[in-house]
Design a protein around this motif. Structure first.
Motif, PDB file in Angstrom:
ATOM      1  N   SER A  63       0.811  -1.216   0.000  1.00  0.00           N
ATOM      2  CA  SER A  63       0.000   0.000   0.000  1.00  0.00           C
ATOM      3  C   SER A  63       0.847   1.270   0.000  1.00  0.00           C
ATOM      4  O   SER A  63       0.397   2.293  -0.485  1.00  0.00           O
ATOM      5  CB  SER A  63      -0.977   0.005   1.175  1.00  0.00           C
ATOM      6  OG  SER A  63      -0.274   0.089   2.389  1.00  0.00           O
ATOM      7  N   CYS A  94       3.580   3.317  -3.692  1.00  0.00           N
ATOM      8  CA  CYS A  94       3.538   4.542  -4.501  1.00  0.00           C
ATOM      9  C   CYS A  94       4.382   5.644  -3.860  1.00  0.00           C
ATOM     10  O   CYS A  94       5.095   6.372  -4.559  1.00  0.00           O
ATOM     11  CB  CYS A  94       2.104   4.998  -4.725  1.00  0.00           C
ATOM     12  SG  CYS A  94       1.155   5.324  -3.234  1.00  0.00           S
ATOM     13  N   PHE A 107      -6.269   5.486  -2.132  1.00  0.00           N
ATOM     14  CA  PHE A 107      -6.404   4.882  -3.451  1.00  0.00           C
ATOM     15  C   PHE A 107      -7.694   5.342  -4.117  1.00  0.00           C
ATOM     16  O   PHE A 107      -8.776   5.182  -3.562  1.00  0.00           O
ATOM     17  CB  PHE A 107      -6.331   3.355  -3.355  1.00  0.00           C
ATOM     18  CG  PHE A 107      -4.933   2.882  -3.071  1.00  0.00           C
ATOM     19  CD1 PHE A 107      -4.094   2.528  -4.120  1.00  0.00           C
ATOM     20  CD2 PHE A 107      -4.439   2.853  -1.783  1.00  0.00           C
ATOM     21  CE1 PHE A 107      -2.797   2.139  -3.880  1.00  0.00           C
ATOM     22  CE2 PHE A 107      -3.139   2.465  -1.529  1.00  0.00           C
ATOM     23  CZ  PHE A 107      -2.310   2.106  -2.573  1.00  0.00           C
ATOM     24  N   ARG A 161      -7.758   0.895  -8.280  1.00  0.00           N
ATOM     25  CA  ARG A 161      -6.685  -0.092  -8.129  1.00  0.00           C
ATOM     26  C   ARG A 161      -5.332   0.405  -8.622  1.00  0.00           C
ATOM     27  O   ARG A 161      -4.299   0.029  -8.110  1.00  0.00           O
ATOM     28  CB  ARG A 161      -7.078  -1.343  -8.909  1.00  0.00           C
ATOM     29  CG  ARG A 161      -6.941  -2.603  -8.128  1.00  0.00           C
ATOM     30  CD  ARG A 161      -7.400  -3.754  -8.928  1.00  0.00           C
ATOM     31  NE  ARG A 161      -6.527  -3.920 -10.088  1.00  0.00           N
ATOM     32  CZ  ARG A 161      -6.578  -4.923 -10.905  1.00  0.00           C
ATOM     33  NH1 ARG A 161      -7.473  -5.848 -10.728  1.00  0.00           N
ATOM     34  NH2 ARG A 161      -5.758  -5.019 -11.908  1.00  0.00           N
ATOM     35  N   LYS A 204      -4.509   3.844  -9.180  1.00  0.00           N
ATOM     36  CA  LYS A 204      -4.212   5.251  -8.895  1.00  0.00           C
ATOM     37  C   LYS A 204      -4.297   5.503  -7.408  1.00  0.00           C
ATOM     38  O   LYS A 204      -5.219   5.053  -6.738  1.00  0.00           O
ATOM     39  CB  LYS A 204      -5.185   6.182  -9.613  1.00  0.00           C
ATOM     40  CG  LYS A 204      -4.810   6.429 -11.032  1.00  0.00           C
ATOM     41  CD  LYS A 204      -5.474   7.654 -11.578  1.00  0.00           C
ATOM     42  CE  LYS A 204      -5.007   7.810 -13.014  1.00  0.00           C
ATOM     43  NZ  LYS A 204      -5.620   8.902 -13.683  1.00  0.00           N
ATOM     44  N   ALA A 205      -3.308   6.249  -6.919  1.00  0.00           N
ATOM     45  CA  ALA A 205      -3.281   6.611  -5.506  1.00  0.00           C
ATOM     46  C   ALA A 205      -2.824   8.054  -5.386  1.00  0.00           C
ATOM     47  O   ALA A 205      -2.091   8.561  -6.234  1.00  0.00           O
ATOM     48  CB  ALA A 205      -2.329   5.693  -4.742  1.00  0.00           C
ATOM     49  N   TRP A 253       5.056   2.401 -10.224  1.00  0.00           N
ATOM     50  CA  TRP A 253       4.336   3.614  -9.885  1.00  0.00           C
ATOM     51  C   TRP A 253       5.041   4.803 -10.519  1.00  0.00           C
ATOM     52  O   TRP A 253       6.243   4.988 -10.340  1.00  0.00           O
ATOM     53  CB  TRP A 253       4.267   3.787  -8.368  1.00  0.00           C
ATOM     54  CG  TRP A 253       3.297   2.854  -7.722  1.00  0.00           C
ATOM     55  CD1 TRP A 253       3.578   1.684  -7.100  1.00  0.00           C
ATOM     56  CD2 TRP A 253       1.883   3.018  -7.662  1.00  0.00           C
ATOM     57  NE1 TRP A 253       2.422   1.101  -6.651  1.00  0.00           N
ATOM     58  CE2 TRP A 253       1.363   1.906  -6.975  1.00  0.00           C
ATOM     59  CE3 TRP A 253       1.003   3.994  -8.107  1.00  0.00           C
ATOM     60  CZ2 TRP A 253       0.007   1.744  -6.727  1.00  0.00           C
ATOM     61  CZ3 TRP A 253      -0.358   3.841  -7.862  1.00  0.00           C
ATOM     62  CH2 TRP A 253      -0.846   2.716  -7.181  1.00  0.00           C
TER      63      TRP A 253
END
Length: 182
Positions: free
Chosen positions: A20, A23, A136, A139, A141-142, A170
C-alpha cells in the motif's frame, strides 16, 4: 475449502498492506537519493497528514486561493472517499521501520520540538518530510500529500501527488502545489 478461502483472504490482506505504501516509496526513491548526493539529510516527520485535508486539496474546495481542477478529479470518487474518511480524526503516525522503508535516515518526532530544533541547528542542510498515507482512487491510482521543510532557507513546499501504476511501476501522473497541505 473454508480453510483455503480463509488463508487466501489473509494472504491477500497482507500482500495489499505491504504494497500500500509502494507509490510513496517509488516517488521518494529518486528524491532521497538526490538529497544524499547533494549532502542533504532527509528526515521523516512521524505525524501523518490528515486525510480530510488531502481530500480538500484533491477537490480544491474550501480555500479561496486555490481555484483549479485536477485532471484526475472525479466527483464520484471524491464523494465516496469523503463519506469514508470524513470522520477520520485520529492522529496516525509513521514508525522507524516506515522511515527506513522510505529511504530516510531517521524518524523525527513532532512532539519533541525543542530537541528537534537543537538537532537541526547542528546540521548544515536538512529536509524534513511530512507525508500522508496513500488514498487509493482505484486499483491503479493513488494520491498522497507531501510537505517538505527546507532548513537552509526556511522554505515550506506542499504537494498533492497522484501516482498511477503502469506495468507494475508507480509513476507520477499529477503533482500540484497546494497551500491546503501546509
Amino acid at each position: 475449502m473454508k480453510k483455503i478461502l480463509k488463508y487466501s483472504l489473509c494472504s491477500l490482506f497482507f500482500i495489499s498492506c505491504s504494497t500500500s505504501n509502494e507509490c510513496i516509496k517509488s516517488y521518494l526513491k529518486d528524491e532521497i537519493q538526490s538529497n544524499k548526493n547533494n549532502n542533504i539529510e532527509s528526515l521523516l516527520l512521524d505525524c501523518k497528514k490528515n486525510p480530510s485535508i488531502l481530500l480538500k486539496a484533491y477537490s480544491a474546495k474550501n480555500y479561496d486561493t486555490e481555484n483549479f481542477t485536477l485532471k484526475n478529479f472525479n466527483q464520484m470518487d471524491y464523494n465516496m472517499l469523503n463519506l469514508k474518511l470524513k470522520n477520520d480524526t485520529i492522529k496516525k503516525y509513521w514508525n522507524e521501520s516506515n522511515s527506513k522503508y522510505f529511504y530516510f535516515k531517521s524518524l523525527t518526532k513532532f512532539d519533541e520540538k525543542m530537541e528537534f530544533r537543537k538537532n537541526l541547528a547542528s546540521k548544515l542542510e536538512v529536509y524534513i518530510y511530512s507525508i500522508s498515507k496513500p488514498i487509493f482512487l482505484n486499483r491503479n491510482k493513488a494520491m498522497f500529500g507531501l510537505s517538505i521543510i527546507k532548513k537552509s532557507n526556511n522554505i515550506y513546499d506542499s504537494y498533492l501527488i497522484i501516482m498511477k501504476n503502469e506495468n507494475r511501476k508507480w509513476i507520477i501522473d499529477e503533482k500540484v502545489q497546494s497551500l491546503l497541505l501546509y
